[in-house]
Enzyme design. Structure first.
Site, PDB file in Angstrom:
ATOM      1  N   GLY A 169      71.577  60.751   0.037  1.00 23.51           N
ATOM      2  CA  GLY A 169      72.904  61.881   0.535  1.00 23.51           C
ATOM      3  C   GLY A 169      71.708  61.837   1.450  1.00 23.51           C
ATOM      4  O   GLY A 169      71.066  61.075   1.989  1.00 23.51           O
ATOM      5  N   GLY A 170      72.016  62.986   1.817  1.00 19.87           N
ATOM      6  CA  GLY A 170      71.163  63.444   3.875  1.00 19.87           C
ATOM      7  C   GLY A 170      69.599  63.449   3.121  1.00 19.87           C
ATOM      8  O   GLY A 170      69.178  63.391   4.666  1.00 19.87           O
ATOM      9  N   GLY A 404      70.987  35.746  30.704  1.00 21.20           N
ATOM     10  CA  GLY A 404      70.728  36.861  30.680  1.00 21.20           C
ATOM     11  C   GLY A 404      69.667  38.020  29.661  1.00 21.20           C
ATOM     12  O   GLY A 404      69.311  38.678  30.413  1.00 21.20           O
ATOM     13  N   ALA A 405      69.742  36.450  28.833  1.00 17.17           N
ATOM     14  CA  ALA A 405      68.866  36.640  27.826  1.00 17.17           C
ATOM     15  C   ALA A 405      67.043  36.190  28.371  1.00 17.17           C
ATOM     16  O   ALA A 405      66.198  36.505  28.183  1.00 17.17           O
ATOM     17  CB  ALA A 405      68.206  35.647  26.831  1.00 17.17           C
TER      18      ALA A 405
HETATM   19  C1  HXC Z   1      67.772  69.448  -9.141  1.00 14.47           C
HETATM   20  C2  HXC Z   1      67.383  67.699 -10.292  1.00 14.47           C
HETATM   21  C3  HXC Z   1      68.322  66.909  -9.322  1.00 14.47           C
HETATM   22  C4  HXC Z   1      68.861  67.573  -7.840  1.00 14.47           C
HETATM   23  C5  HXC Z   1      67.629  64.925 -10.569  1.00 14.47           C
HETATM   24  N1  HXC Z   1      66.831  66.702 -10.967  1.00 14.47           N
HETATM   25  N2  HXC Z   1      68.251  64.775  -9.486  1.00 14.47           N
HETATM   26  N3  HXC Z   1      67.465  68.387  -9.902  1.00 14.47           N
HETATM   27  N4  HXC Z   1      68.131  68.800  -7.702  1.00 14.47           N
HETATM   28  N5  HXC Z   1      69.964  67.272  -7.336  1.00 14.47           N
HETATM   29  C6  HXC Z   1      66.893  66.732 -12.458  1.00 14.47           C
HETATM   30  C7  HXC Z   1      67.824  66.068 -13.551  1.00 14.47           C
HETATM   31  O1  HXC Z   1      68.384  67.104 -13.563  1.00 14.47           O
HETATM   32  C8  HXC Z   1      66.439  65.942 -14.526  1.00 14.47           C
HETATM   33  O2  HXC Z   1      65.515  66.562 -15.135  1.00 14.47           O
HETATM   34  C9  HXC Z   1      65.091  65.332 -14.170  1.00 14.47           C
HETATM   35  O3  HXC Z   1      65.575  65.494 -12.504  1.00 14.47           O
HETATM   36  C10 HXC Z   1      65.612  63.845 -13.598  1.00 14.47           C
HETATM   37  O4  HXC Z   1      66.883  63.886 -13.049  1.00 14.47           O
HETATM   38  P1  HXC Z   1      67.719  62.977 -14.645  1.00 14.47           P
HETATM   39  O5  HXC Z   1      68.921  62.650 -13.871  1.00 14.47           O
HETATM   40  O6  HXC Z   1      66.916  61.927 -15.413  1.00 14.47           O
HETATM   41  O7  HXC Z   1      67.020  61.248 -14.150  1.00 14.47           O
HETATM   42  P2  HXC Z   1      67.527  59.897 -13.781  1.00 14.47           P
HETATM   43  O8  HXC Z   1      68.396  59.170 -14.632  1.00 14.47           O
HETATM   44  O9  HXC Z   1      65.838  58.593 -13.376  1.00 14.47           O
HETATM   45  O10 HXC Z   1      68.393  59.869 -12.304  1.00 14.47           O
HETATM   46  C11 HXC Z   1      67.838  60.167 -11.034  1.00 14.47           C
HETATM   47  C12 HXC Z   1      68.827  60.459  -9.691  1.00 14.47           C
HETATM   48  C13 HXC Z   1      70.135  61.231 -10.877  1.00 14.47           C
HETATM   49  C14 HXC Z   1      69.538  58.858  -8.856  1.00 14.47           C
HETATM   50  C15 HXC Z   1      68.647  60.443  -8.665  1.00 14.47           C
HETATM   51  O11 HXC Z   1      69.416  62.843 -10.690  1.00 14.47           O
HETATM   52  C16 HXC Z   1      70.858  62.055  -9.644  1.00 14.47           C
HETATM   53  O12 HXC Z   1      71.961  61.692  -9.483  1.00 14.47           O
HETATM   54  N6  HXC Z   1      70.331  63.588  -9.530  1.00 14.47           N
HETATM   55  C17 HXC Z   1      71.784  64.361  -8.085  1.00 14.47           C
HETATM   56  C18 HXC Z   1      71.692  63.763  -6.965  1.00 14.47           C
HETATM   57  C19 HXC Z   1      72.336  64.297  -6.154  1.00 14.47           C
HETATM   58  O13 HXC Z   1      73.195  64.386  -5.874  1.00 14.47           O
HETATM   59  N7  HXC Z   1      71.834  64.967  -5.084  1.00 14.47           N
HETATM   60  C20 HXC Z   1      72.447  65.515  -3.960  1.00 14.47           C
HETATM   61  C21 HXC Z   1      72.454  64.286  -3.243  1.00 14.47           C
HETATM   62  S1  HXC Z   1      72.881  65.573  -1.586  1.00 14.47           S
HETATM   63  P3  HXC Z   1      65.279  67.040 -15.932  1.00 14.47           P
HETATM   64  O14 HXC Z   1      64.629  68.909 -16.555  1.00 14.47           O
HETATM   65  O15 HXC Z   1      66.024  66.695 -17.422  1.00 14.47           O
HETATM   66  O16 HXC Z   1      63.963  66.900 -15.946  1.00 14.47           O
HETATM   67  C22 HXC Z   1      71.970  65.858  -0.513  1.00 14.47           C
HETATM   68  C23 HXC Z   1      72.410  66.829   0.646  1.00 14.47           C
HETATM   69  C24 HXC Z   1      71.372  66.728   1.616  1.00 14.47           C
HETATM   70  O17 HXC Z   1      70.673  65.792  -1.263  1.00 14.47           O
HETATM   71  C25 HXC Z   1      71.851  66.900   2.524  1.00 14.47           C
HETATM   72  C26 HXC Z   1      70.593  66.680   3.538  1.00 14.47           C
HETATM   73  C27 HXC Z   1      71.384  67.370   5.432  1.00 14.47           C
END
Ligand code: HXC
Length: 510
Positions: A169-170, A404-405
């Protein structure tokens, strides 16, 4: 008092455990180090000063008020790499998946602000699930605060990102604004939207690795500069890279004396260029034989490989090397290689690193895919970067410098300080064959006449002396003495000062 000291130690111990032993084990099981272990490898032993170990998030939604972990998913502070100051942040995947909360972002911003005040680089070790979902817009605001600082720090202090886990994401945009991005193979990935979203929107089926793994970004997109086998290799290579860089834009890179004599001749270079001008040779051989101790830190080695670039040292000082690679696409300039080199030249210029350019370029790559892709605009990036660049610029034309290069590749006209050519260099508007086919079109059905015209054109232009006669080339040098001549030039240019006219900023063709 003893109690209080004990309590402090307990608090510290709790913070050091991050998300707990189970999650630490899970991190290790993936072949990854923890955030703190990574800092131990990156920094000189015992130099890490941690800040904000006790910071907690302020979220009260989704039961988060009862789920606080000191440090809040990122370890921040400063330390030393080979005795030189560096600010660091290392995201802790064991704490909420390293997701970025408002407090987490504040910790990163704090060390970025301090790094700007004292003039030292920032290295970010990224391992994060992105925005902390429970915090919503507070987390997005946190990201933007980091982005703003990335932009302000650009060109003031070096910023380096190591992607050591997810960056989705971001979250990709802070690394994207830093000077270098490195990745760890098989355990890191970067994408704006993940495979699930891709499937929904474009119906493409793609794995996370294919979409944004290290191979993808070091070979296809060019987003990342290099990929490493594992965390330890990655961090040790980061230490190597750091050794080339200055602390900020007002300081010079550290000198590292070498036993390699600056006047060392290399006779084998006299036969590097094949007799047949259409035959390729490996430009990297010239680089390795020219720089101190044959030590070349190549960047983007697997992307736009018709252009070679990276850091090395000559006479002990850091130089940026930019070189056409005749082994790939005959070394021509195309969209990718122009962008690759332009950004590197701008980095060197921002941080007072002299640029050495080795030229063997038959021209810009022709064709609809290049024109439709905007080679005009992208080629202009490199032209602009060289033209704007005020650090010492030394150019060696080893063979072809056409069209040009020729102009673009740090020619005299773009304020090249020292421009050398090897005796076999061909500096002209275009190759002899193409040239005679245009200017002697009337002879096109007479191969004998055409061949004679071609020989005549070659004789007249396929050499460095026409350019030399105009002073566009400062000297025609023996290939064997390339190192010696560059080293001398660097000494001469040590205190070079050139200023561009005042302006808010230029408008490089983006
Ligand atoms: C809160 C999160 C989290 C998040 C993971 N966790 N991502 N908690 N916010 N964004 C937590 C999980 O709940 C879990 O907690 C622990 O971290 C580990 O995650 P798992 O899923 O068990 O690990 P894994 O299987 O290795 O997968 C990792 C992952 C997945 C691929 C990153 O967690 C995931 O898809 N997370 C969401 C990603 C996402 O959509 N993020 C937002 C993107 S948008 P526990 O307690 O069970 O250990 C964004 C916008 C930013 O970022 C914009 C800025 C301009």
């Amino acid at each position: 008092m003893q109690d209080i000291i004990q309590q402090l130690e307990q608090k510290r111990a709790a913070a050091r455990m991050g998300g707990g032993q189970k999650r630490i084990d899970a991190q290790h099981a993936k072949g990854k180090l923890t955030a703190r272990e990574r800092l131990e490898v990156l920094l000189d032993e015992g130099t890490f000063e941690e800040w904000d170990m006790f910071v907690e998030h302020r979220c009260t939604d989704f039961g988060m008020q009862d789920n606080k972990i000191p440090g809040d998913g990122v370890v921040t502070g400063y330390g030393m790499i080979k005795g030189r100051l560096v600010f660091v942040y290392s995201q802790d995947f064991t704490v909420f998946g390293g997701a970025l909360s408002e407090s987490h972002a504040e910790k990163i911003c704090k060390i970025m602000d301090q790094a700007m005040k004292v003039g030292a680089p920032v290295i970010g070790l990224n391992d994060s699930g992105g925005a902390r979902i429970q915090e919503g817009v507070a987390s997005l605001g946190g990201y933007a605060e980091v982005f703003q600082r990335n932009a302000m720090a650009s060109g003031v202090i070096p910023q380096i990102s190591m992607i050591m886990g997810p960056s989705a994401g971001g979250a990709v945009y802070s690394p994207a604004m830093t000077d270098f991005i490195f990745m760890v193979k098989d355990s890191s990935y970067m994408f704006v939207t993940g495979p699930e979203v891709v499937k929904t929107v474009t119906h493409e089926e793609v794995t996370a690795e294919e979409l944004g793994g290290a191979l993808t970004h070091t070979t296809k997109s060019g987003v990342a500069d290099m990929a490493f086998e594992n965390d330890v290799e990655a961090l040790l290579m980061l230490r190597r890279l750091y050794n080339y860089l200055p602390l900020n834009n007002r300081e010079k890179s550290p000198m590292r004396a070498s036993g390699d004599p600056t006047d060392r001749l290399d006779k084998s270079l006299n036969t590097l260029i094949p007799l047949n001008p259409n035959q390729a040779y490996d430009m990297k051989e010239l680089i390795l034989k020219t720089v101190d101790d044959g030590d070349f830190f190549e960047l983007q080695p697997d992307y736009a490989t018709n252009m070679l670039l990276g850091f090395a040292r000559m006479a002990g000082q850091t130089v940026g090397i930019v070189a056409n690679q005749p082994l790939v696409l005959a070394g021509c300039l195309d969209i990718k290689s122009s962008i690759k080199a332009a950004r590197f030249v701008r980095f060197c210029d921002a941080f007072s690193i002299p640029v050495i350019t080795f030229v063997d370029v038959p021209g810009f790559m022709p064709g609809t895919s290049q024109e439709y892709g905007g080679i005009i605009k992208h080629g202009a990036k490199l032209l602009y970067a060289y033209a704007e660049c005020t650090v010492p610029k030394i150019t060696v034309i080893t063979r072809k410098a056409y069209g040009g290069a020729y102009d673009v590749m740090a020619s005299k006209h773009l304020r090249g300080d020292v421009n050398f050519a090897w005796p076999n260099a061909e500096i002209a508007v275009m190759g002899a064959k193409g040239a005679v086919e245009i200017i002697f079109r009337e002879d096109k059905n007479d191969p004998v006449k055409l061949a004679a015209r071609e020989a005549e054109y070659k004789d007249r232009f396929a050499n460095p002396f026409v350019a030399g006669a105009r002073g566009f080339i400062d000297d025609v040098i023996q290939p064997s003495e390339t190192r010696k001549r560059i080293c001398r030039s660097l000494v001469m240019l040590k205190d070079k000062k050139v200023e561009n006219p005042w302006r808010k900023h230029g408008n490089i063709p983006l």
